[in-house]
Design a protein around this motif. Sequence first.
Motif, PDB file in Angstrom:
ATOM      1  N   LEU A 161      -9.463  -1.440   4.037  1.00 43.89           N
ATOM      2  CA  LEU A 161      -8.925  -1.152   2.705  1.00 43.89           C
ATOM      3  C   LEU A 161      -8.075  -2.314   2.213  1.00 43.89           C
ATOM      4  N   LEU A 220       0.844  -1.170   0.000  1.00 43.67           N
ATOM      5  CA  LEU A 220       0.000   0.000   0.000  1.00 43.67           C
ATOM      6  C   LEU A 220       0.894   1.238   0.000  1.00 43.67           C
ATOM      7  N   HIS A 246      -7.026   1.784  -8.213  1.00 48.09           N
ATOM      8  CA  HIS A 246      -6.790   1.157  -6.916  1.00 48.09           C
ATOM      9  C   HIS A 246      -7.907   1.504  -5.931  1.00 48.09           C
ATOM     10  N   PRO A 247      -8.221   0.596  -5.016  1.00 47.37           N
ATOM     11  CA  PRO A 247      -9.049   0.996  -3.878  1.00 47.37           C
ATOM     12  C   PRO A 247      -8.323   2.087  -3.103  1.00 47.37           C
ATOM     13  N   MET A 248      -9.053   3.112  -2.678  1.00 45.64           N
ATOM     14  CA  MET A 248      -8.379   4.221  -2.008  1.00 45.64           C
ATOM     15  C   MET A 248      -9.199   4.763  -0.847  1.00 45.64           C
ATOM     16  N   SER A 281      -8.600  -4.479  -1.120  1.00 48.02           N
ATOM     17  CA  SER A 281      -7.552  -4.572  -2.151  1.00 48.02           C
ATOM     18  C   SER A 281      -7.266  -6.020  -2.511  1.00 48.02           C
ATOM     19  N   ASP A 291      -1.227  -1.940  -4.356  1.00 52.61           N
ATOM     20  CA  ASP A 291      -2.516  -2.580  -4.119  1.00 52.61           C
ATOM     21  C   ASP A 291      -3.595  -1.618  -3.647  1.00 52.61           C
ATOM     22  N   ALA A 292      -3.210  -0.547  -2.964  1.00 49.60           N
ATOM     23  CA  ALA A 292      -4.194   0.412  -2.463  1.00 49.60           C
ATOM     24  C   ALA A 292      -3.491   1.718  -2.124  1.00 49.60           C
ATOM     25  N   ASN A 300      -9.838  -7.015  -4.844  1.00 54.00           N
ATOM     26  CA  ASN A 300      -9.723  -6.301  -6.111  1.00 54.00           C
ATOM     27  C   ASN A 300      -8.563  -6.805  -6.956  1.00 54.00           C
TER      28      ASN A 300
END
Length: 272
Positions: free
Chosen positions: A261, A136, A205-207, A265, A159-160, A268
């Motif tokens: 998160l 991350l 990305h997931p955020m 991730s 990844d995030a 995802n």
Amino acid sequence: MYKKCLYLLTVLLISGCSFSGVFFPIDKRPDDPIKGIVETVQLSSPDGKMINHFLFKPPHKPKATIFVFQGSGSKVVNWYKVIKPLIESNYQIFMMEYRGFGDSEGKASHALVANDASQALRYLVTRSDVKQMPVLVMGQSYGGQLAIYVAHSHPEFVDALITEGTFTSFGDEAAYSSPLLVRPFVRAVFSEPYISEELIADLQHPMLIVHSSQDKVVPFSMAETLYAKANGEKELWEIKGKHIAAMIDLPQDYVSKINDLLRRSRNNGKAN
């Protein structure tokens, strides 16, 4: 007021219209003590400057590595109290000492520090103790610019993304921090190597975007703009309190948000 405005305009012109000197004030505070296991890493930049890095090891097997970019004007050792809750929650933390701070050589500028950050991320993901876990990137205040930049430059390694108290662009923050009379001139002459609100629109990305509605350094409206521009899976966590103080004021809630998160991730998968 006239003299102050004239001084600010002079600073802009001398610093190459990038406000680098204002964004990188040297912190004169005494070093804070660091406890636990920490490894230092020196990487040579393309221009021959030695850049210092720290890898903080958690007490047990790490569940992920977080590349944390601190706010400007502070050495890594003075950020230890901020990242301590993450280390205690078994996150492995990697940090870069900006040019001119601590044992890092050279003079900081937006472009050079961004290049150093990219090099550091490329190095980090090659380590055997990092390869098999999620990575991350997290940035607070100025560091949020770097976090967005490296996630955009190397999406395959990230990844995030987490940002806190982050501005939409260097120019926007320089203008916001200037007297009203000077702001139009600042925006007109300001130059910047990248603009975060543009880069974040490309990220998948997931955020997690963290920002205090009471922030007097970076207005909450900038977080709303970043959130609106972001196209990936996203969350805007509105908090109360001072600029980038959430990890100090709300450590358990913050770690819980990052744990969530991390789970998202993993579902995802790395961005392509």
